[in-house]
Motif scaffolding. Structure first.
Motif, PDB file in Angstrom:
ATOM      1  N   SER A 492       0.792  -1.286   0.159  1.00  0.00           N
ATOM      2  CA  SER A 492       0.008  -0.221  -0.082  1.00  0.00           C
ATOM      3  C   SER A 492       1.045   1.277   0.057  1.00  0.00           C
ATOM      4  CB  SER A 492      -0.995   0.103   1.260  1.00  0.00           C
ATOM      5  OG  SER A 492      -1.878  -1.085   0.994  1.00  0.00           O
ATOM      6  N   GLN A 493       1.920   1.126  -0.430  1.00  0.00           N
ATOM      7  CA  GLN A 493       2.880   2.284  -0.678  1.00  0.00           C
ATOM      8  C   GLN A 493       2.558   3.019  -1.871  1.00  0.00           C
ATOM      9  OE1 GLN A 493       6.871   0.649   1.857  1.00  0.00           O
ATOM     10  NE2 GLN A 493       6.663   0.085  -0.193  1.00  0.00           N
ATOM     11  N   ILE A 494       2.695   4.358  -1.838  1.00  0.00           N
ATOM     12  CA  ILE A 494       2.277   5.187  -3.138  1.00  0.00           C
ATOM     13  C   ILE A 494       3.685   5.659  -3.678  1.00  0.00           C
ATOM     14  CG2 ILE A 494       0.929   7.204  -3.940  1.00  0.00           C
ATOM     15  CD1 ILE A 494      -0.432   7.003  -1.182  1.00  0.00           C
ATOM     16  N   LEU A 495       3.615   5.415  -4.943  1.00  0.00           N
ATOM     17  CA  LEU A 495       4.825   5.813  -5.658  1.00  0.00           C
ATOM     18  C   LEU A 495       4.361   7.000  -6.917  1.00  0.00           C
ATOM     19  CD1 LEU A 495       5.150   2.508  -5.224  1.00  0.00           C
ATOM     20  CD2 LEU A 495       7.432   2.788  -6.103  1.00  0.00           C
ATOM     21  N   THR A 496       5.188   7.915  -6.916  1.00  0.00           N
ATOM     22  CA  THR A 496       4.627   9.038  -7.703  1.00  0.00           C
ATOM     23  C   THR A 496       6.062   9.612  -8.790  1.00  0.00           C
ATOM     24  OG1 THR A 496       3.219   9.893  -5.890  1.00  0.00           O
ATOM     25  CG2 THR A 496       3.388  11.536  -7.698  1.00  0.00           C
ATOM     26  N   ALA A 497       5.696   9.886  -9.737  1.00  0.00           N
ATOM     27  CA  ALA A 497       6.750  10.211 -10.707  1.00  0.00           C
ATOM     28  C   ALA A 497       6.747  11.754 -10.606  1.00  0.00           C
ATOM     29  CB  ALA A 497       6.544   9.986 -11.972  1.00  0.00           C
ATOM     30  N   ASP A 498       7.822  12.515 -10.273  1.00  0.00           N
ATOM     31  CA  ASP A 498       8.229  13.844 -10.096  1.00  0.00           C
ATOM     32  C   ASP A 498       9.102  14.195 -11.397  1.00  0.00           C
ATOM     33  OD1 ASP A 498       9.021  16.203  -9.552  1.00  0.00           O
ATOM     34  OD2 ASP A 498       9.508  15.843  -7.466  1.00  0.00           O
ATOM     35  N   TYR A 499       7.987  14.680 -12.407  1.00  0.00           N
ATOM     36  CA  TYR A 499       8.720  14.657 -13.713  1.00  0.00           C
ATOM     37  C   TYR A 499       9.875  15.679 -13.965  1.00  0.00           C
ATOM     38  CZ  TYR A 499       8.508  16.075 -18.748  1.00  0.00           C
ATOM     39  OH  TYR A 499       8.345  16.357 -20.030  1.00  0.00           O
ATOM     40  N   LYS A 500       9.728  16.822 -13.345  1.00  0.00           N
ATOM     41  CA  LYS A 500      10.945  17.880 -13.534  1.00  0.00           C
ATOM     42  C   LYS A 500      11.859  17.690 -12.745  1.00  0.00           C
ATOM     43  CE  LYS A 500       7.919  21.642 -15.340  1.00  0.00           C
ATOM     44  NZ  LYS A 500       7.484  23.095 -15.204  1.00  0.00           N
ATOM     45  N   ASN A 501      11.853  17.120 -11.631  1.00  0.00           N
ATOM     46  CA  ASN A 501      12.754  16.879 -10.759  1.00  0.00           C
ATOM     47  C   ASN A 501      13.680  15.098 -11.034  1.00  0.00           C
ATOM     48  OD1 ASN A 501      12.823  19.341  -9.234  1.00  0.00           O
ATOM     49  ND2 ASN A 501      10.808  18.292  -8.496  1.00  0.00           N
ATOM     50  N   CYS A 502      12.847  14.556 -11.902  1.00  0.00           N
ATOM     51  CA  CYS A 502      13.495  13.498 -12.334  1.00  0.00           C
ATOM     52  C   CYS A 502      13.930  12.153 -11.213  1.00  0.00           C
ATOM     53  CB  CYS A 502      15.121  13.534 -13.167  1.00  0.00           C
ATOM     54  SG  CYS A 502      14.808  14.637 -14.548  1.00  0.00           S
ATOM     55  N   CYS A 503      12.852  12.253 -10.334  1.00  0.00           N
ATOM     56  CA  CYS A 503      12.876  11.210  -9.513  1.00  0.00           C
ATOM     57  C   CYS A 503      11.498  10.547  -8.984  1.00  0.00           C
ATOM     58  CB  CYS A 503      13.330  11.870  -8.157  1.00  0.00           C
ATOM     59  SG  CYS A 503      12.238  13.065  -7.323  1.00  0.00           S
ATOM     60  N   ILE A 504      11.431   9.517  -8.213  1.00  0.00           N
ATOM     61  CA  ILE A 504      10.221   9.136  -8.012  1.00  0.00           C
ATOM     62  C   ILE A 504       9.951   8.915  -6.243  1.00  0.00           C
ATOM     63  CG2 ILE A 504       8.889   6.992  -7.760  1.00  0.00           C
ATOM     64  CD1 ILE A 504      10.203   6.132 -10.519  1.00  0.00           C
ATOM     65  N   HIS A 505       8.955   9.500  -5.763  1.00  0.00           N
ATOM     66  CA  HIS A 505       8.808   9.668  -4.374  1.00  0.00           C
ATOM     67  C   HIS A 505       7.894   8.425  -3.918  1.00  0.00           C
ATOM     68  CE1 HIS A 505       9.005  14.542  -4.199  1.00  0.00           C
ATOM     69  NE2 HIS A 505       9.272  13.948  -5.371  1.00  0.00           N
ATOM     70  N   ILE A 506       8.323   7.984  -2.780  1.00  0.00           N
ATOM     71  CA  ILE A 506       7.712   6.877  -2.167  1.00  0.00           C
ATOM     72  C   ILE A 506       7.209   7.323  -0.919  1.00  0.00           C
ATOM     73  CG2 ILE A 506       7.863   4.620  -1.405  1.00  0.00           C
ATOM     74  CD1 ILE A 506      10.046   4.011  -3.291  1.00  0.00           C
ATOM     75  N   VAL A 507       5.714   6.894  -0.606  1.00  0.00           N
ATOM     76  CA  VAL A 507       5.055   7.595   0.784  1.00  0.00           C
ATOM     77  C   VAL A 507       4.417   6.358   1.116  1.00  0.00           C
ATOM     78  CG1 VAL A 507       5.112   9.931   0.212  1.00  0.00           C
ATOM     79  CG2 VAL A 507       3.078   8.486  -0.383  1.00  0.00           C
ATOM     80  N   ASP A 508       4.142   5.988   2.421  1.00  0.00           N
ATOM     81  CA  ASP A 508       3.213   5.010   3.128  1.00  0.00           C
ATOM     82  C   ASP A 508       1.719   5.315   2.681  1.00  0.00           C
ATOM     83  OD1 ASP A 508       2.335   6.651   5.118  1.00  0.00           O
ATOM     84  OD2 ASP A 508       3.822   5.687   6.471  1.00  0.00           O
ATOM     85  N   LYS A 509       1.014   4.524   3.095  1.00  0.00           N
ATOM     86  CA  LYS A 509      -0.478   4.673   2.889  1.00  0.00           C
ATOM     87  C   LYS A 509      -0.998   5.801   3.662  1.00  0.00           C
ATOM     88  CE  LYS A 509      -1.899   1.385   6.642  1.00  0.00           C
ATOM     89  NZ  LYS A 509      -2.406   2.261   7.400  1.00  0.00           N
ATOM     90  N   ASP A 510      -0.372   6.370   4.416  1.00  0.00           N
ATOM     91  CA  ASP A 510      -1.112   7.775   5.522  1.00  0.00           C
ATOM     92  C   ASP A 510      -0.207   8.800   4.835  1.00  0.00           C
ATOM     93  OD1 ASP A 510      -2.720   6.030   6.738  1.00  0.00           O
ATOM     94  OD2 ASP A 510      -1.201   5.393   7.856  1.00  0.00           O
ATOM     95  N   GLY A 511       0.617   8.826   3.787  1.00  0.00           N
ATOM     96  CA  GLY A 511       1.480   9.973   3.480  1.00  0.00           C
ATOM     97  C   GLY A 511       2.578  10.175   3.849  1.00  0.00           C
ATOM     98  N   GLN A 512       3.408   9.444   4.779  1.00  0.00           N
ATOM     99  CA  GLN A 512       4.461   9.776   5.488  1.00  0.00           C
ATOM    100  C   GLN A 512       5.548   9.414   4.477  1.00  0.00           C
ATOM    101  OE1 GLN A 512       4.808  11.058   8.390  1.00  0.00           O
ATOM    102  NE2 GLN A 512       2.503  10.956   8.224  1.00  0.00           N
ATOM    103  N   PHE A 513       6.409  10.518   4.123  1.00  0.00           N
ATOM    104  CA  PHE A 513       7.451  10.088   3.106  1.00  0.00           C
ATOM    105  C   PHE A 513       8.574   8.764   3.761  1.00  0.00           C
ATOM    106  CE2 PHE A 513      12.016  11.208   1.951  1.00  0.00           C
ATOM    107  CZ  PHE A 513      11.561  11.253   0.752  1.00  0.00           C
ATOM    108  N   LEU A 514       8.772   8.043   2.712  1.00  0.00           N
ATOM    109  CA  LEU A 514       9.849   6.925   3.060  1.00  0.00           C
ATOM    110  C   LEU A 514      11.097   7.198   2.346  1.00  0.00           C
ATOM    111  CD1 LEU A 514       7.276   3.962   2.606  1.00  0.00           C
ATOM    112  CD2 LEU A 514       7.995   5.188   4.310  1.00  0.00           C
ATOM    113  N   ARG A 515      11.219   7.655   0.967  1.00  0.00           N
ATOM    114  CA  ARG A 515      12.390   7.882   0.406  1.00  0.00           C
ATOM    115  C   ARG A 515      12.200   8.204  -1.057  1.00  0.00           C
ATOM    116  NH1 ARG A 515      15.803   2.767  -1.225  1.00  0.00           N
ATOM    117  NH2 ARG A 515      16.579   4.506  -2.732  1.00  0.00           N
ATOM    118  N   TYR A 516      13.123   8.587  -1.899  1.00  0.00           N
ATOM    119  CA  TYR A 516      13.172   8.842  -3.064  1.00  0.00           C
ATOM    120  C   TYR A 516      13.930   7.779  -3.896  1.00  0.00           C
ATOM    121  CZ  TYR A 516      12.319  13.859  -2.193  1.00  0.00           C
ATOM    122  OH  TYR A 516      11.898  14.953  -1.648  1.00  0.00           O
TER     123      TYR A 516
END
Length: 542
Positions: A492-516
């Motif tokens: 249930s981790q959420i992965l999001t493509a950060d287009y201009k910053n050329c990275c992918i954000h990973i947060v848990d199901k409650d929106g807590q940042f885990l890593r890039y």
């Protein structure tokens, strides 16, 4: 007569079946003569416990009657055929070369399995089911209390709303009464003034008639005409009647403002982790993130991909700035290509639970499904344009769409071609989305939308209530959060493509940042998807 016994009740050895038995193996449950004890102990593949035979120590074995030779008992067991056999069966060619065992030994082995099964049922399985049944009883007992609380909460909210509405109605009724009093006073004042003039006019008429009838010169000379005064009619009081303009009731928005019930989610989970064992057994740990993401493979393709979605762990659908959707394997081999029905460029794709491809066609304002190589329109819109789509765990479709004037955005849940739910406003009636790009349903049934204009990932629950907005993480030294592609994994981790910053954000199901993820030569990541093994696929739009 059973040769195992004689008329004098002499018990014979189970192995040689000729000598009188004198010993018994407690573990193998077999009776032995003096000679056969040594042979039996020579089998080191199993444990033995030889004790003196005591009559009636064990009940007499009940050998099965041979189905092929009804006068014979099956004292042996054919391992290959997995059946008991008699001496006549053994002498036939049917069991030639097969491994044979004494039926009692086979019975002993099976008896041990039965004892183990009984022990497991009594000590582990049965107590576990008793615990589950106890938990279910507790849940059932507390069921009425929980739903009574829900009913009370909804009733109280209704009473609060009725009270507020009654206050509004009474306030407006009071205003109406005040306006009526002022209106009536204005009319009464003008009426009094007019009646006063009428009274004076009547008196003038009487006076004029009296003068004319008297022929009195002094009265005629003293008369002062008031006609000029009477010709000047008093100004009329113009009063515009007040009106009431009821606002149109937006039922959907009203429901959202009133409050929402979270959906009843009925799922199943393995009880294996709860099984009572001699030693505690823990549930499998959460799969950890790699310290350094590894690049598994690269599939060469034309530039500017719009979307990609996994058909399986070995095949992936892609589409870009062409009117064709293409299926590739992990070696980069093109397996299939499908042209859109309208000939326009597809915006997004998804795969149903049955493996059918779904895609959005903004130019045609349709959502289509590919079944048996045929394209069918599932959803057709007029005042809205579909953009991005995902398939839910229940088999429904979630579609992001924008109004034709580009002023409104919403997410609609479809079952087939029927709209089941619309998600557009928060609890205060404000729009939830500034823009709707990629969408994904999380394992906990939350709905995750990439809102690029708001530079946020908007997450709502199954009922459409806002849970949180993720707007990036302050630890980064990169530019503003630029979300586009979005996907979720088995944790249930959420992965999001950060287009201009050329990275992918990973947060848990409650929106807590885990890593890039910012290595692996990420260049303009646009669309994301994961397979069943949590392998991440990234489409580059460059």
């Amino acid at each position: 007569m059973d040769p195992h016994y004689s008329a004098q009740n002499i018990l014979l050895c189970d192995l040689c079946q000729t000598a009188a038995l004198q010993s018994h193996c407690k573990l193998c449950r077999v009776n032995l003569c003096i000679v056969c004890v040594g042979k039996h102990l020579s089998d080191a593949s199993t444990r033995h416990n030889i004790v003196p035979y005591i009559k009636h120590r064990t009940s007499s074995p009940n050998y099965p009657i041979c189905p092929n030779h009804t006068q014979k008992l099956c004292r042996l067991y054919c391992e290959k055929c997995d059946i008991p056999v008699c001496s006549t069966c053994i002498s036939s060619d049917k069991h030639h070369g097969h491994k044979l065992r004494i039926a009692l030994l086979k019975q002993s082995s099976k008896t041990k399995d039965l004892e183990n099964n009984l022990q497991e049922i009594e000590e582990r399985i049965y107590p576990t089911y008793e615990e589950i049944a106890s938990d279910l009883d507790s849940e059932i007992v507390n069921l009425d209390k929980h739903y009574e609380k829900l009913t009370t909460a909804v009733t109280k909210q209704g009473e609060d709303w009725h009270r507020e509405i009654n206050i509004i109605v009474k306030n407006q009724q009071f205003e109406i009464d005040e306006m009526k009093i002022k209106h009536l006073a204005a009319l009464n004042k003008q009426e009094k003034e007019i009646k006063q003039i009428i009274s004076e006019l009547k008196q003038s008429i009487v006076d004029l008639k009296k003068i004319l009838n008297s022929n009195d010169i002094s009265l005629t000379s003293a008369y002062k005409s008031r006609n000029a005064e009477f010709r000047s009619i008093p100004s009329k009081v113009n009063i515009s009647l007040p009106s009431f303009s009821p606002h149109q009731i937006n039922t959907e928005q009203l429901h959202q403002m009133f409050g929402s019930l979270s959906a009843l989610s009925i799922t199943t989970e393995e009880h294996g982790c709860k099984m009572k064992t001699p030693e505690a057994v823990s549930c499998p740990p959460v799969k950890p993130l790699l310290d350094e993401p590894e690049l598994f493979t690269t599939i060469a393709r034309y530039s500017r991909l719009h979307s990609l979605t996994c058909l399986s762990d070995e095949e992936i659908w892609t589409c870009g700035l062409r009117n064709i959707m293409e299926l590739y394997n992990l070696q980069g081999k093109l397996l299939k290509s499908i042209q859109t029905k309208s000939g326009s460029i597809p915006r997004d794709m998804a795969v149903t639970r049955s493996g059918d491809l779904v895609y959005t066609d903004p130019d045609a304002r349709t959502v289509n499904i590919v079944k048996n190589k045929k394209i069918q329109e599932v959803i057709s819109l007029r005042r809205w344009t579909p953009h991005y789509v995902c398939c839910t765990s229940s088999g429904d479709l979630l579609v992001t769409m924008v109004s034709n004037d580009y002023k409104q955005l919403k997410v609609v849940l479809y079952s087939g071609s029927t709209a089941k739910k619309t998600i557009q406003f928060d609890s205060e009636g404000n729009p939830l989305f500034s823009s709707c790009y990629f969408i994904n349903e999380n394992r906990n049934l939350d709905i995750c939308v990439a809102d690029n204009s708001a530079r946020a990932v908007v997450v709502v629950n199954q009922a459409g209530k806002l849970r949180f907005r993720y707007t990036g993480h302050p630890s980064t030294t990169k530019g503003p959060f630029d979300p586009f592609g979005i996907t979720t994994d088995s944790q249930s981790q959420i992965l999001t493509a950060d287009y201009k910053n050329c990275c992918i954000h990973i947060v848990d199901k409650d929106g807590q940042f885990l890593r890039y993820i910012d290595n692996c030569d990420l260049l303009d990541p646009w669309s994301l998807c994961v397979d069943s093994k949590d392998n991440l696929f990234v489409a580059y739009k460059y």
